[in-house]
Design a protein around this motif. Structure first.
Motif, PDB file in Angstrom:
ATOM      1  N   ASN A 125       0.828  -1.216   0.000  1.00  0.00           N
ATOM      2  CA  ASN A 125       0.000   0.000   0.000  1.00  0.00           C
ATOM      3  C   ASN A 125       0.856   1.258   0.000  1.00  0.00           C
ATOM      4  N   HIS A 126       1.955   1.237   0.737  1.00  0.00           N
ATOM      5  CA  HIS A 126       2.854   2.391   0.763  1.00  0.00           C
ATOM      6  C   HIS A 126       3.469   2.617  -0.609  1.00  0.00           C
ATOM      7  N   TYR A 127       3.896   1.523  -1.246  1.00  0.00           N
ATOM      8  CA  TYR A 127       4.459   1.657  -2.601  1.00  0.00           C
ATOM      9  C   TYR A 127       3.438   2.227  -3.569  1.00  0.00           C
ATOM     10  N   GLU A 128       2.202   1.778  -3.466  1.00  0.00           N
ATOM     11  CA  GLU A 128       1.142   2.296  -4.335  1.00  0.00           C
ATOM     12  C   GLU A 128       0.919   3.786  -4.097  1.00  0.00           C
ATOM     13  N   MET A 129       0.901   4.186  -2.826  1.00  0.00           N
ATOM     14  CA  MET A 129       0.707   5.597  -2.504  1.00  0.00           C
ATOM     15  C   MET A 129       1.857   6.435  -3.068  1.00  0.00           C
ATOM     16  N   ILE A 130       3.077   5.978  -2.890  1.00  0.00           N
ATOM     17  CA  ILE A 130       4.235   6.713  -3.404  1.00  0.00           C
ATOM     18  C   ILE A 130       4.177   6.783  -4.919  1.00  0.00           C
ATOM     19  N   HIS A 131       3.790   5.720  -5.565  1.00  0.00           N
ATOM     20  CA  HIS A 131       3.680   5.706  -7.026  1.00  0.00           C
ATOM     21  C   HIS A 131       2.612   6.708  -7.488  1.00  0.00           C
ATOM     22  N   PHE A 132       1.459   6.716  -6.819  1.00  0.00           N
ATOM     23  CA  PHE A 132       0.397   7.662  -7.151  1.00  0.00           C
ATOM     24  C   PHE A 132       0.889   9.102  -6.952  1.00  0.00           C
ATOM     25  N   TYR A 133       1.546   9.335  -5.837  1.00  0.00           N
ATOM     26  CA  TYR A 133       2.071  10.672  -5.523  1.00  0.00           C
ATOM     27  C   TYR A 133       3.070  11.116  -6.592  1.00  0.00           C
ATOM     28  N   TYR A 134       3.984  10.238  -6.950  1.00  0.00           N
ATOM     29  CA  TYR A 134       4.992  10.515  -7.979  1.00  0.00           C
ATOM     30  C   TYR A 134       4.306  10.910  -9.296  1.00  0.00           C
ATOM     31  N   ASN A 135       3.294  10.148  -9.678  1.00  0.00           N
ATOM     32  CA  ASN A 135       2.576  10.439 -10.920  1.00  0.00           C
ATOM     33  C   ASN A 135       1.768  11.729 -10.830  1.00  0.00           C
ATOM     34  N   LEU A 136       1.224  12.024  -9.664  1.00  0.00           N
ATOM     35  CA  LEU A 136       0.497  13.281  -9.485  1.00  0.00           C
ATOM     36  C   LEU A 136       1.424  14.467  -9.718  1.00  0.00           C
ATOM     37  N   LEU A 137       2.653  14.389  -9.218  1.00  0.00           N
ATOM     38  CA  LEU A 137       3.606  15.476  -9.429  1.00  0.00           C
ATOM     39  C   LEU A 137       3.862  15.693 -10.916  1.00  0.00           C
ATOM     40  N   THR A 138       3.955  14.610 -11.677  1.00  0.00           N
ATOM     41  CA  THR A 138       4.160  14.720 -13.127  1.00  0.00           C
ATOM     42  C   THR A 138       2.920  15.307 -13.801  1.00  0.00           C
ATOM     43  N   THR A 139       1.759  14.898 -13.368  1.00  0.00           N
ATOM     44  CA  THR A 139       0.514  15.419 -13.939  1.00  0.00           C
ATOM     45  C   THR A 139       0.388  16.920 -13.693  1.00  0.00           C
TER      46      THR A 139
ATOM     47  N   ALA B 269      -6.015  22.761  -6.763  1.00  0.00           N
ATOM     48  CA  ALA B 269      -6.653  21.671  -6.017  1.00  0.00           C
ATOM     49  C   ALA B 269      -5.658  20.531  -5.795  1.00  0.00           C
ATOM     50  N   ALA B 270      -4.865  20.233  -6.802  1.00  0.00           N
ATOM     51  CA  ALA B 270      -3.861  19.166  -6.676  1.00  0.00           C
ATOM     52  C   ALA B 270      -2.804  19.538  -5.636  1.00  0.00           C
ATOM     53  N   PHE B 271      -2.472  20.828  -5.537  1.00  0.00           N
ATOM     54  CA  PHE B 271      -1.533  21.275  -4.511  1.00  0.00           C
ATOM     55  C   PHE B 271      -2.038  20.875  -3.121  1.00  0.00           C
TER      56      PHE B 271
ATOM     57  N   LYS C 203       1.991  14.506   5.348  1.00  0.00           N
ATOM     58  CA  LYS C 203       1.978  13.988   6.723  1.00  0.00           C
ATOM     59  C   LYS C 203       2.144  12.468   6.707  1.00  0.00           C
ATOM     60  N   THR C 204       1.436  11.805   5.809  1.00  0.00           N
ATOM     61  CA  THR C 204       1.546  10.346   5.698  1.00  0.00           C
ATOM     62  C   THR C 204       2.928   9.945   5.205  1.00  0.00           C
ATOM     63  N   LEU C 205       3.424  10.645   4.194  1.00  0.00           N
ATOM     64  CA  LEU C 205       4.760  10.335   3.671  1.00  0.00           C
ATOM     65  C   LEU C 205       5.834  10.539   4.739  1.00  0.00           C
ATOM     66  N   HIS C 206       5.680  11.559   5.546  1.00  0.00           N
ATOM     67  CA  HIS C 206       6.644  11.797   6.639  1.00  0.00           C
ATOM     68  C   HIS C 206       6.661  10.601   7.590  1.00  0.00           C
ATOM     69  N   ALA C 207       5.487  10.101   7.933  1.00  0.00           N
ATOM     70  CA  ALA C 207       5.409   8.967   8.851  1.00  0.00           C
ATOM     71  C   ALA C 207       6.001   7.707   8.224  1.00  0.00           C
ATOM     72  N   VAL C 208       5.708   7.480   6.961  1.00  0.00           N
ATOM     73  CA  VAL C 208       6.169   6.269   6.272  1.00  0.00           C
ATOM     74  C   VAL C 208       7.669   6.318   5.996  1.00  0.00           C
ATOM     75  N   LEU C 209       8.160   7.489   5.647  1.00  0.00           N
ATOM     76  CA  LEU C 209       9.557   7.633   5.222  1.00  0.00           C
ATOM     77  C   LEU C 209      10.409   8.382   6.239  1.00  0.00           C
ATOM     78  N   GLN C 210      10.037   8.310   7.493  1.00  0.00           N
ATOM     79  CA  GLN C 210      10.699   9.102   8.534  1.00  0.00           C
ATOM     80  C   GLN C 210      12.200   8.847   8.628  1.00  0.00           C
ATOM     81  N   GLU C 211      12.646   7.677   8.243  1.00  0.00           N
ATOM     82  CA  GLU C 211      14.079   7.373   8.286  1.00  0.00           C
ATOM     83  C   GLU C 211      14.847   8.042   7.147  1.00  0.00           C
ATOM     84  N   GLU C 212      14.140   8.482   6.140  1.00  0.00           N
ATOM     85  CA  GLU C 212      14.750   9.115   4.967  1.00  0.00           C
ATOM     86  C   GLU C 212      14.762  10.630   5.176  1.00  0.00           C
ATOM     87  N   ARG C 213      15.653  11.103   6.048  1.00  0.00           N
ATOM     88  CA  ARG C 213      15.673  12.522   6.446  1.00  0.00           C
ATOM     89  C   ARG C 213      15.786  13.475   5.250  1.00  0.00           C
TER      90      ARG C 213
END
Length: 128
Positions: A7-21, A50-52, A60-70
């Motif tokens: 699920n985290h990978y899917e969210m990151i993939h969606f987020y990555y694609n949203l930035l491109t869109t 709206a996308a912003f 907030k979710t990405l911070h929690a998931v990727l907290q080790e990636e400072r």
């Protein structure tokens, strides 16, 4: 690299694609300033705004998931600078030419620089 769930990978993939869109939307908006055949520039700019909101609310979710990636978390936080530039933009309500100049020469370049930095750091999560 942080260990993530599917699920985290899917969210990151969606987020990555949203930035491109969003970048593609900016491309259209900027082109619409000089190409009268592109009539959806105003609507697409509103969609970008709206996308912003969705980008910012995902942090907030990405911070929690990727907290080790400072370094990545710090880069995500720099999105606030893009938002602050937008907050200072009052030409939306005053002058079309000033607004177009702001979008083309300030907001879009600021977003693009931030996006490219974030996407380069997210790339290892996208290619898995």
């Amino acid at each position: 690299m942080t260990t993530l769930t599917e699920n985290h990978y899917e969210m990151i993939h969606f987020y990555y694609n949203l930035l491109t869109t969003i970048e593609e939307g900016f491309d259209y908006v900027v082109q619409s300033f000089s190409n009268l055949e592109l009539t959806e520039g105003d609507r697409i700019f509103k969609d970008i705004l709206a996308a912003f909101y969705h980008v910012d609310s995902t942090h907030k979710t990405l911070h929690a998931v990727l907290q080790e990636e400072r370094e990545l978390v710090e880069e995500l936080e720099k999105f606030d600078q893009v938002i602050m530039a937008l907050d200072e933009e009052s030409s939306i309500f005053t002058s079309l030419a000033t607004h177009q100049d702001f979008v083309k020469n300030q907001l879009f370049p600021a977003y693009l620089a931030w996006k490219e930095s974030v996407q380069s750091q997210l790339q290892p999560y996208i290619t898995q």
